[in-house]
Each structure stands twice: as structure tokens, then as C-alpha cells.
Design an enzyme around this catalytic site. Sequence first.
Site, PDB file in Angstrom:
ATOM      1  CB  CYS A  94      57.179  51.547  49.052  1.00  0.00           C
ATOM      2  SG  CYS A  94      57.321  50.406  50.440  1.00  0.00           S
ATOM      3  CB  CYS A 102      57.521  44.355  50.686  1.00  0.00           C
ATOM      4  SG  CYS A 102      55.725  44.256  50.884  1.00  0.00           S
ATOM      5  CB  CYS A 105      53.375  47.198  45.891  1.00  0.00           C
ATOM      6  SG  CYS A 105      52.363  47.991  47.166  1.00  0.00           S
ATOM      7  CB  CYS A 190      52.245  49.125  54.979  1.00  0.00           C
ATOM      8  SG  CYS A 190      51.492  48.675  53.378  1.00  0.00           S
ATOM      9  CD  GLN A 284      35.271  44.473  47.081  1.00  0.00           C
ATOM     10  OE1 GLN A 284      36.462  44.723  46.879  1.00  0.00           O
ATOM     11  NE2 GLN A 284      34.627  43.517  46.433  1.00  0.00           N
ATOM     12  CE1 TYR A 313      30.485  31.208  44.225  1.00  0.00           C
ATOM     13  CE2 TYR A 313      29.308  32.618  42.665  1.00  0.00           C
ATOM     14  CZ  TYR A 313      29.928  31.408  42.967  1.00  0.00           C
ATOM     15  OH  TYR A 313      29.988  30.414  42.008  1.00  0.00           O
ATOM     16  CD  GLU A 337      29.353  33.735  51.809  1.00  0.00           C
ATOM     17  OE1 GLU A 337      30.382  33.205  52.275  1.00  0.00           O
ATOM     18  OE2 GLU A 337      29.337  34.379  50.738  1.00  0.00           O
ATOM     19  CG  ASP A 381      31.846  39.781  44.412  1.00  0.00           C
ATOM     20  OD1 ASP A 381      32.870  39.492  43.767  1.00  0.00           O
ATOM     21  OD2 ASP A 381      31.831  40.608  45.337  1.00  0.00           O
ATOM     22  CB  CYS A 408      38.808  40.195  42.424  1.00  0.00           C
ATOM     23  SG  CYS A 408      38.806  38.456  42.908  1.00  0.00           S
TER      24      CYS A 408
END
Length: 455
Positions: A94, A102, A105, A190, A284, A313, A337, A381, A408
Site C-alpha cells: 500500500c 494511514c 493497517c 484503499c 462482521q 450481545y 442486545e 460475543d 475480537c
Amino acid sequence: MQAEPKKSQAGNSKESSQETSLVGQEYEVEVGPVAHGGHCVARTAEGRVLFVRHTLPGEKVIARVTDGDEDSRFLRADAVTVLEPSKDRVDAPCPYAGPGRCGGCDWQHAKPGAQRRLKGEVITEQLARLAGLTPEEAGWDGTVVPAEGDKLPSGEVPAWRTRVQYAVDPDGNAGLRRHRSHEVEPVEHCMIAAPGISELGIEKHDWSGMESVEAIAASGSQDRQVILEPKPGARLPLVELDKPVSVLRIAEQDGGVHRVHGRPFVRERADGRTYRVGNGGFWQVHPKAAETLMLAVMQGLTPRKGDTALDLYCGVGLFAGAIADRVGDKGAVLGIESGKRAVEDARHNLAAFDRVRIEQGKVEAALPRTGITEVDLIVLDPPRAGAGKQTVKHLTKLGARRIAYVACDPAALARDLGYFRDGGYRVRSLRAFDLFPMTHHVECVAILEPAAKVL
């Protein structure tokens, strides 16, 4: 070899507020292990800890301080010159990647296989430090698995990101935020954006008056959507992109998302079912992620006909729907939720199941109100911060046969696994998935069961 300080690039300010700042100071360092957050650890000759981006373990680099002063516990820095590169280093594909550019990443400069190894090392370190678990004790083989189609040669970048939030600079150019900064890096394209995002041509248009433009390209349909956040008092532009889109806006008064024209939702697919996701709600980001995580959870839980289950969640009902399909008419699923629109979507998405109920509220408050004292299966989650001690303590008292934890953030996962251990649960298996290539993020699915069953 000890690090040698280099001449500061910051200049000598006489202002007292900057007298102790080390921003701009350069050090020659040998880089140590990877750390959670997309950087590696190094030390200066004086023993100061540096968190260095744009480098890899084992390299010798010139690191320039980007944040910190004489009193800081650690300093943040960028590797601005690589003196001795790692065999895992590649030229960043990139053109917007690199020091001061940026911030989207973290690992453009690493081979794809090396990125996954680094993520595995972070998971291992977090499990050991926060949960006291070895990979073997967590039932994990130490690998981070790429999503289908993402195993590409060095120099190639998977175009996976189906949701991109562009910031807008003062000239109306769409771009991405620089690392730990509000400054905008204008971009023409991107590389990790999914084809459905790239085909909109967001970067070619003038977005004057906007704070941000979020683009969504559903992977389960041809639905495309943009969500505009105007600056105070600004009028919405006429949105004419290269492909048809629905347009929503973020209201200045209440921060709510409102339809301008087109559908207020996009349609996604997983497990043979269509899910409505409204007003930019959570789904996702990787096009293979929902299916990958759903299968990992179902394989770990092994639902049986007649089981009762909790989906905490629950978002728009991905896991609740998958479990309901498998427990049959005599089973039951309760989802919880906090988001009002997500609850509406989940109820719509799962309306065909008579034995599924969705409750609105924060899990820590809503779960005790349900009066549930026992359940067969649990899937949770949680957001990046994790479930937390009190929620985990409540869950361990419900006697679930299996618990699936989707995470995550490996640090939050490890902390919560420690709380589960205190409540009598052990990890049966752990799987890790590279669903955020080029970044430091990683998804894990841990399957837990009562400790007596593990021994």
C-alpha cells in the site's frame, strides 16, 4: 547491543509544557517481541521501553518517538529507518502505509504468514499473562487460520473490508485517519477495501461539509449504503456515486442514524439465512467472518434437540438463529442486545422461530432480570472490552454444558477466561482466525465446559 540515542528532530522549545517531551527523539534499537496493539517492544540504552510500529522482531532500526515524555512509563515510536531487516519483511504494497501515514493497517510490511505468526504470539502471551494458560491448556494448536481465499503470496493484499469509514479533510477529500491522530490521509484507493466498496468511487468525490462518510457493501446481497456525518450546520451533498446506494445520515441533535433515501438496512447472509442489518448496525466486516465464526461456535457447542440457550450481545441474531435451527421446536433461545435497532432487526430476522425471544438491555443488567437459573448452552460475543467479572460470575452459576466465547480482543478474552476458571469452567478448545488481514486484530472462539468434564 544497547540502543544509542540519535539527534532529536523536534527542535528545542523553551516552552515549559514541552521541556520534557521526547517526541522526535531518535534511538537506534534492536527490536524485541511483538506486543498487543500492532507494535513491537524495544528498549533504549537508558532502559526506556519503546512500543515501535512499522518494525518486526529481531530487526535493528532507527526509532523516532511519536508520543511520550521524560515521565512516561513507555514511549511510542515509529521505525523510520531499517538497518537490519527481518526475513519476514516485505515492501508495503500500500502506498499509504508507513510512519506518519494511514493508521488502518499495522502489518503491511510483513509477509502474510508472518502476520499470522505474530498474532499467534500475541494470543499466547495474553493467555499466559492474564489467564495463566499455555496453548496446550487452552486446547489451541497455536495457529491462526486465514479465511477462505485470503492465503495470498507476499505482496498481494486481500480485499476484505466490507465497511470503511472515511474521514474528510478540510478540502473535502475522503481519506483515512493517521495512527492515533485526527489528521486525515487522503487516499485514491484503499487496498483492503472489498470490491463492493471500491466500486462506489468514494475517494473521487467532493465531501465538503462532511465529518465522515461510512461505506457499506453487504456481502450477502448487492445492497450498498453510505452513512453521512455532516459538520454542524452543513447541508447534505447530492450523493451520486458510481453504483446505486442507499443514503443515511447521522443527526447532529441526537447522534441517531436516519434514512435519507433508499433502504435503511442491508441484507447479509449466513447459515442459509438472510439477516437484515439496519442503520449501519454491527455485522462482521470480513465477508467470510460471519459464516466462519458461526460454524466454529456450532461445532464447539454441538447443540441438541430440546436444548435451551442464551445468546448474549446477540446483535441482529446470527448465533441465535443458528442455534434455533439446531435445537428444534422443543428448544428455546433467549438473546440479549443493548442496541434498539439491532433488537428490532433480530426480532424480524428470527420471527419464524416461535421459541426465540430477544430482550433489549445491557447484558449485566438484563440477564439477572430474566430470572433464568439454568441453561444448556451459552454463546457470548461481547464488545472489545469483554464481558467482565460480574457477568462471567453470573454465567458460571447457570450450569451450562458448553459455553462459546467469541472474542475480537485476546487481552479481554484472556481476562474473562481467568474469571471462568474461578467459576469452575475450563477451556475445552480455542480456535483463532485471521479475519482482519494486514491489521493486528484477530478473532478467537473459545469453547468452555465445567472443569469436571475436562479432567
